[in-house]
Design an enzyme around this catalytic site. Structure first.
Site, short mmCIF file in Angstrom:
data_model
loop_
_atom_site.label_atom_id
_atom_site.label_comp_id
_atom_site.label_asym_id
_atom_site.label_seq_id
_atom_site.Cartn_x
_atom_site.Cartn_y
_atom_site.Cartn_z
CB SER A 89 50.15 75.64 -8.09
OG SER A 89 49.25 75.72 -9.16
CE1 TYR B 86 49.16 67.51 -10.90
CE2 TYR B 86 49.54 68.97 -12.77
CZ TYR B 86 49.89 68.51 -11.52
OH TYR B 86 50.98 69.07 -10.87
CE LYS C 255 49.07 70.25 -8.36
NZ LYS C 255 49.47 70.25 -6.92
#
Length: 273
Positions: free
Chosen positions: A133, A147, A151
């Protein structure tokens, strides 16, 4: 000695951790789209190293590759979902192509590997799944929203997964690095087509905590932490790498709690009874 399967192992953290594991005597099956970069490692560790070509966005290929990896030694002790990359761009700037491709790799690629290894882990009665992560799976920075979205999704998926598989004796860990001097923001990154109105946002990004040079970690320094995690009999669900993660997360969550408390009377009224 453990048998470890790791994706995205041709560069960055994946390469460092692969080399460290081989050096200490573990057996490693490492994947990448292009495995020619593994030639030197294969020559040096021919009995302990298996490089396999894999596009993790191809679900069928993932299942076949994991099956092949397991058949090599008849066991997989640890699986590291490391493959992934960053997209830099303000939300308005993001293209459909870039958005779909990063979700395919960072989220769905992680999901396909996870689904492929779980039946093997359950049959063994043990196994440790390590999901890469980021601190940006806990809080965000401007121009890194997409992004972060991938995650955040990996965080939610893996937290639920840990509760699902605990009864089988399986472990799940989310590794949450802060910024490191890898190729994440370099040739591995995808950049949006800029809109000039967001230039000031981009300029200000370097002033944010975690983006300044003193807060950027040294990739090689992560090796002992990863080896310790792999060797743990009772690994944690969440595992920071770097000095920024806990400090910044405490600050962010304190601010969130204050805001939630401020409007809690509205939330209670909205419950209806």
């Amino acid at each position: 000695m453990k048998t470890i399967f790791i994706t995205g192992a041709s560069r960055g953290f994946g390469r460092l951790w692969t080399e460290a594991l081989l050096q200490r005597g573990d057996r490693v099956i490492a994947t990448s789209r292009d495995i020619t970069s593994f030639n030197e490692l294969k020559a040096q560790y021919s009995d302990a190293f298996v490089p396999l070509s894999l596009d993790i966005t191809d679900r069928n290929a993932v299942f076949e590759t994991v099956k092949e990896a397991h058949a090599r030694w008849g066991v997989l002790d640890v699986v590291i979902n490391n493959a992934g990359y960053g997209v830099f761009g303000a939300t308005e700037e993001l293209s459909e192509k870039d958005a779909k491709e990063v979700v395919d790799v960072n989220l769905f690629g992680t999901l396909w590997v996870t689904q492929a290894v779980l039946p093997l882990f359950r049959a063994q009665g043990n196994g440790h799944l390590i999901q890469l992560s980021s601190v940006l799976g806990l809080w965000t920075l401007p121009t890194l929203g997409l992004y972060s979205a991938t995650k955040f999704a990996v965080e939610g998926l893996s937290e639920a997964l840990a509760q699902e598989v605990e009864r089988f004796g399986l472990h799940v860990t989310l590794v949450e690095p802060n910024g490191y001097a890898t190729s994440f923001a370099g040739d591995s990154a995808v950049l949006s087509q800029p809109i000039s109105d967001y230039d000031s946002v981009r300029s200000a990004l370097t002033a944010n905590e975690g983006m300044q040079a003193p807060a950027t970690g040294i990739p090689e320094a992560t090796v002992p932490a990863i080896l310790q995690l792999i060797d743990s009999d009772n690994p944690p669900l969440r595992y920071f790498l770097g000095k920024v993660g806990l400090q910044r997360t405490k600050q962010v969550y304190a601010e969130r709690l204050i805001e939630w408390e401020k409007f809690n009377h509205v939330a209670i009224a909205a419950h209806g009874k």
